[in-house]
Design an enzyme around this catalytic site. Structure first.
Site, short mmCIF file in Angstrom:
data_model
loop_
_atom_site.label_atom_id
_atom_site.label_comp_id
_atom_site.label_asym_id
_atom_site.label_seq_id
_atom_site.Cartn_x
_atom_site.Cartn_y
_atom_site.Cartn_z
N THR A 287 0.82 -1.19 0.00
CA THR A 287 0.00 0.00 0.00
C THR A 287 0.87 1.26 0.00
O THR A 287 2.09 1.19 -0.13
CB THR A 287 -0.90 0.01 1.25
OG1 THR A 287 -0.07 0.22 2.42
CG2 THR A 287 -1.66 -1.29 1.39
N HIS A 288 0.21 2.40 0.19
CA HIS A 288 0.90 3.68 0.32
C HIS A 288 1.91 3.65 1.46
O HIS A 288 2.95 4.30 1.39
CB HIS A 288 -0.15 4.77 0.56
CG HIS A 288 0.39 6.16 0.61
ND1 HIS A 288 0.89 6.81 -0.50
CD2 HIS A 288 0.49 7.04 1.64
CE1 HIS A 288 1.27 8.03 -0.15
NE2 HIS A 288 1.05 8.20 1.13
#
Length: 317
Positions: A287-288
């Site tokens: 993810t981020h």
């Protein structure tokens, strides 16, 4: 305020417990320009240094596990600090501290000077990229390596900013109070992690999420963050300059990217190859916040990169 004080006490207890389990991590506050800036540090300062610059809306907590892993397997000095109003650092009012990327970068530079750090590799994520490229532009000779993770200097990986007539670009050109209010309402609506009715979409984890909510809901912080977001347009206008700077530099470059990031997308990772063809690019199933979602994988990539390029030293046998 009593609830906030209790929350900070609980967070401090969690941090202390983490430190007890990983004795290599040191934590404290450095006074810089009248502010107390929180930092996490590990390793011997005499060894090569890597500075970690965090993104929005988290803090140096996002790097704790990766920093510990790196120091456990090689000789390297790692340090990460929280920007003003982020994490455990002081949160001065936007009336007394200018929340612009230029000013934050100046504060980071003053922090590094106060810690005696003059030559270092940079790990940058999200907001850390525009902060870091200001440092790079000011003193390219100080940089030994560049590591980017889910942060852009090209519009390729920033779909919501690609339309010059879109909401973001219009807000950065002429501040829109409705955008500020929407961001304010969102920040105020955030709740602490709990068993029901709460989701961790970006896999930041409980501790980082709790700290993030506590930090942003301090008095005056939402206004400070809105000022900084309005100033983000100054970053986009500097992308061509930063790209040119990167083309001139011959330092090793590593790009890591969580492919499930919907804000900064994977074309942003590959765009770095145009300016740094020597870059190693790895797309992660993450993810981020890859350093929190997949810290072991990130540490393995970063550790190998640092040793190969002599930014860190092999562990003593």
């Amino acid at each position: 305020m009593k609830l906030f004080a209790l929350l900070l006490s609980l967070l401090a207890s969690c941090t202390a417990a983490t430190t007890a389990q990983a004795a290599t991590l040191r934590e404290g506050w450095q006074e810089v320009d009248g502010l107390h800036l929180f930092y996490r540090e590990a390793g011997n300062p005499a060894d090569p240094t890597v500075v970690f610059l965090h993104g929005y809306p988290l803090s140096s907590i996002m790097y704790a596990k990766v920093m510990e892993d790196l120091v456990a397997h090689q000789r390297v000095h790692v340090i990460a600090m929280d920007y003003p109003s982020f994490g455990y650092s002081d949160a001065p009012s936007h009336d007394t501290y200018r929340y612009t990327f230029d000013h934050v970068a100046e504060t980071v530079a003053d922090f590094l000077k106060a810690r005696g750090i003059s030559r270092y590799g940079l790990y940058m994520q999200d907001y850390g990229v525009p902060v870091g490229f200001r440092l790079i532009s000011a003193h390219p000779e100080a940089i030994t390596a560049i590591i980017v993770q889910n942060g852009v200097i090209h519009l390729d990986g920033f779909p919501s900013a690609q339309d010059p007539n879109g909401e973001l670009r219009r807000h950065w050109a002429n501040r829109n109070p409705a955008v500020d209010q929407r961001r304010t309402n969102y920040s105020k609506s955030l709740t602490y992690p709990r068993a029901e009715g709460w989701e961790d979409e970006d896999h930041a984890g409980l501790d980082a999420s709790l700290q993030m909510v506590a930090a942003v809901q301090r008095p005056g912080v939402i206004e400070a963050r809105n000022d900084l977001w309005f100033d983000y347009g100054t970053n986009v206008s500097r992308y061509p300059v930063w790209q040119a700077t990167l083309r001139k530099m011959k330092v090793p470059v590593l790009v890591l990217w969580g492919q499930r990031d919907q804000f900064f997308t994977t074309p942003g990772a590959k765009a770095y190859l145009r300016d740094a063809p020597q870059a190693e690019v790895h797309i992660l199933d993450s993810t981020h916040f890859a350093t929190l979602d997949a810290p072991d994988e990130v540490a393995e990539f970063v550790g190998g990169f640092l040793v190969r390029h002599q930014v860190a030293l092999p562990a003593a046998k």
